[in-house]
Design a protein around this motif. Sequence first.
Motif, PDB file in Angstrom:
ATOM      1  N   LYS A   1       0.830  -1.205   0.000  1.00 15.45           N
ATOM      2  CA  LYS A   1       0.000   0.000   0.000  1.00 15.45           C
ATOM      3  C   LYS A   1       0.864   1.254   0.000  1.00 15.45           C
ATOM      4  O   LYS A   1       0.457   2.302  -0.514  1.00 15.45           O
ATOM      5  N   VAL A   2       2.047   1.167   0.586  1.00 15.90           N
ATOM      6  CA  VAL A   2       2.909   2.350   0.706  1.00 15.90           C
ATOM      7  C   VAL A   2       4.237   2.202  -0.012  1.00 15.90           C
ATOM      8  O   VAL A   2       4.836   3.199  -0.440  1.00 15.90           O
ATOM      9  N   MET A   3       4.748   0.983  -0.140  1.00 13.81           N
ATOM     10  CA  MET A   3       6.046   0.780  -0.777  1.00 13.81           C
ATOM     11  C   MET A   3       5.843   0.539  -2.270  1.00 13.81           C
ATOM     12  O   MET A   3       5.647  -0.583  -2.720  1.00 13.81           O
ATOM     13  N   GLN A   4       5.842   1.620  -3.016  1.00 14.33           N
ATOM     14  CA  GLN A   4       5.643   1.585  -4.457  1.00 14.33           C
ATOM     15  C   GLN A   4       6.289   2.819  -5.063  1.00 14.33           C
ATOM     16  O   GLN A   4       6.595   3.779  -4.349  1.00 14.33           O
ATOM     17  N   PRO A   5       6.540   2.824  -6.366  1.00  5.48           N
ATOM     18  CA  PRO A   5       7.177   3.999  -6.983  1.00  5.48           C
ATOM     19  C   PRO A   5       6.371   5.267  -6.735  1.00  5.48           C
ATOM     20  O   PRO A   5       5.142   5.264  -6.822  1.00  5.48           O
ATOM     21  N   THR A   6       7.086   6.347  -6.424  1.00  2.52           N
ATOM     22  CA  THR A   6       6.423   7.611  -6.123  1.00  2.52           C
ATOM     23  C   THR A   6       7.373   8.766  -6.407  1.00  2.52           C
ATOM     24  O   THR A   6       8.537   8.560  -6.743  1.00  2.52           O
ATOM     25  N   GLU A   7       6.881   9.970  -6.262  1.00  2.00           N
ATOM     26  CA  GLU A   7       7.702  11.158  -6.479  1.00  2.00           C
ATOM     27  C   GLU A   7       8.582  11.411  -5.256  1.00  2.00           C
ATOM     28  O   GLU A   7       8.212  11.065  -4.128  1.00  2.00           O
ATOM     29  N   PRO A   8       9.770  12.028  -5.459  1.00  2.00           N
ATOM     30  CA  PRO A   8      10.671  12.292  -4.327  1.00  2.00           C
ATOM     31  C   PRO A   8      10.068  13.263  -3.318  1.00  2.00           C
ATOM     32  O   PRO A   8       9.229  14.109  -3.661  1.00  2.00           O
TER      33      PRO A   8
ATOM     34  N   HIS B   1      24.982  12.327   6.252  1.00  2.00           N
ATOM     35  CA  HIS B   1      23.844  13.060   6.800  1.00  2.00           C
ATOM     36  C   HIS B   1      22.928  12.071   7.537  1.00  2.00           C
ATOM     37  O   HIS B   1      22.650  10.977   7.031  1.00  2.00           O
ATOM     38  N   PHE B   2      22.458  12.484   8.701  1.00  2.00           N
ATOM     39  CA  PHE B   2      21.606  11.627   9.528  1.00  2.00           C
ATOM     40  C   PHE B   2      20.208  12.226   9.603  1.00  2.00           C
ATOM     41  O   PHE B   2      20.043  13.422   9.907  1.00  2.00           O
ATOM     42  N   LEU B   3      19.208  11.403   9.331  1.00  2.33           N
ATOM     43  CA  LEU B   3      17.817  11.818   9.404  1.00  2.33           C
ATOM     44  C   LEU B   3      17.059  10.894  10.337  1.00  2.33           C
ATOM     45  O   LEU B   3      17.334   9.697  10.398  1.00  2.33           O
ATOM     46  N   ASP B   4      16.098  11.465  11.053  1.00  2.00           N
ATOM     47  CA  ASP B   4      15.279  10.667  11.960  1.00  2.00           C
ATOM     48  C   ASP B   4      14.353   9.741  11.162  1.00  2.00           C
ATOM     49  O   ASP B   4      14.081   9.978   9.978  1.00  2.00           O
ATOM     50  N   PRO B   5      13.842   8.690  11.810  1.00  2.00           N
ATOM     51  CA  PRO B   5      12.882   7.817  11.123  1.00  2.00           C
ATOM     52  C   PRO B   5      11.638   8.585  10.701  1.00  2.00           C
ATOM     53  O   PRO B   5      11.289   9.617  11.295  1.00  2.00           O
ATOM     54  N   VAL B   6      10.979   8.086   9.668  1.00  3.22           N
ATOM     55  CA  VAL B   6       9.713   8.674   9.220  1.00  3.22           C
ATOM     56  C   VAL B   6       8.653   7.580   9.229  1.00  3.22           C
ATOM     57  O   VAL B   6       8.969   6.388   9.164  1.00  3.22           O
ATOM     58  N   PRO B   7       7.369   7.958   9.319  1.00  2.00           N
ATOM     59  CA  PRO B   7       6.304   6.945   9.257  1.00  2.00           C
ATOM     60  C   PRO B   7       6.361   6.186   7.938  1.00  2.00           C
ATOM     61  O   PRO B   7       6.833   6.705   6.920  1.00  2.00           O
ATOM     62  N   PRO B   8       5.880   4.942   7.938  1.00  2.00           N
ATOM     63  CA  PRO B   8       5.942   4.127   6.719  1.00  2.00           C
ATOM     64  C   PRO B   8       5.331   4.790   5.495  1.00  2.00           C
ATOM     65  O   PRO B   8       5.828   4.625   4.383  1.00  2.00           O
ATOM     66  N   ASP B   9       4.255   5.573   5.691  1.00  2.00           N
ATOM     67  CA  ASP B   9       3.604   6.167   4.523  1.00  2.00           C
ATOM     68  C   ASP B   9       4.401   7.315   3.913  1.00  2.00           C
ATOM     69  O   ASP B   9       4.049   7.823   2.846  1.00  2.00           O
ATOM     70  N   ARG B  10       5.494   7.729   4.580  1.00  2.00           N
ATOM     71  CA  ARG B  10       6.353   8.776   4.022  1.00  2.00           C
ATOM     72  C   ARG B  10       7.691   8.232   3.528  1.00  2.00           C
ATOM     73  O   ARG B  10       8.470   8.961   2.909  1.00  2.00           O
ATOM     74  N   LEU B  11       7.954   6.958   3.798  1.00  2.00           N
ATOM     75  CA  LEU B  11       9.286   6.435   3.519  1.00  2.00           C
ATOM     76  C   LEU B  11       9.568   6.322   2.023  1.00  2.00           C
ATOM     77  O   LEU B  11      10.677   6.628   1.565  1.00  2.00           O
TER      78      LEU B  11
END
Length: 434
Positions: free
Chosen positions: A217-224, A296-306
């Motif tokens: 549902k969330v892991m699919q090709p998308t815009e950056p 560069h270090f970034l905090d985790p993001v919710p799955p729907d933003r990954l």
Amino acid sequence: MSAPARSGGRPDRVALVSQWFPPEPAPFAEGISDSLRRQGFDVDVLTGVPNYPKGVVYDGYSARRRTVELRDGSRVVRTPLHPSHDRSAVGRAANYLSWAASSSLLGASVLRAADVALVYSSPVTATAAAMTARRRWGTPYVTMVLDLWPDSIFATGFLTDGVARRLAEASLGWFTDRTYRWADHVTVPAPGLRDTIIARGVPAEKVSVVYNWADEKVMQPTEPEPGLRARLGLHDDDFVLMYAGNHGPAQRLDTVIDAVARLHDLPDVHLVLVGDGVEKDALIAQAARSRPGHVHFLDPVPPDRLAARMAAADLHLVSLANDPLFSITLPSKVQSILACGQPVLACAPGDAARVVRHAGAGFDARPEDPASLAEVVRQARQTPRSRLRAMGRAGRHHYLTHMSQATNVQVLADLLTEAARRARSDTRRDKESR
């Protein structure tokens, strides 16, 4: 698709046995249940009182009481357990063993009514109820081996030595062997694990690969993700290698930073590490010393933003320590990256690198070898972006063909239908021989 019917016309009834199930964060177990229902099976769930991941019982539940509820069309039976999920070997053992006992004793209504059971066997003790039902009522079961027991439990640091370790290893090894032998069929998430289980004496025809699929549902090709590069001070033509996941000792991200430090002549190469973990502070200090401004270090993001965050990179890293156990491990991030149509750099032993090579989805480097990894990053940076995008498309095609939910649920459905059919045939023969 027509329902998988048994004699008498009704669909086969499957008992999904899993110690963890929503509202706990158990999306794969829930995905199995939902997918089997869509395949036409009737699905009941036998699970524990929700307490994962903190070892604290969720509001509205009691650790000492059996409950029955309806969830998305399935009857869910929850049996008691000792809530625990900390570093204590005693607490973890009590958690596993208490649910093994309660599910075997109090899960009879689920397993006796089932035509076949499907066991999500992590921990392996979750198989106890299905083994009990097989002995009592002849209910066949298919066990999904998610990791290699007892090897994996000791690899996490429990009972590292001494008499307790030897006793636990012997008893868990004996029990694990019985779970395989009593099962009608065994599934594994990676080819290397299949080879290992066969080498331990399970017949090859009894073991199938069923890949863990991504959250499609969330892991699919998308815009950056808009503006991500700008926030990091990066240009559009900079080469970005990204890692998203746990920052722990098993991932050996120090090797990756060492590799990037060897690329001083390539100022446009940047490493972006997304996530958290026990090694993160040490990695930040290492990067500040060896390659300031380029890690560069970034905090985790919710799955729907990954997926959008991943789309802002040129290449995605899978990194694991050079450990024999990891050579038969396929990290879930491999499927996630492939599902998103992104190219991969596998700095990992065994199955992870093999999948990437077979799919034509990217590159691989020797694990824990910063010189090898640096040269592969250099090669990837010199690869035209059009070629990198083609690798990503090849990886997604491989995912859809071999690793997707639709493909692998069909394999499971066929195995369950065959197990139920064989059990009914055996029952008829037994009656006729009397």
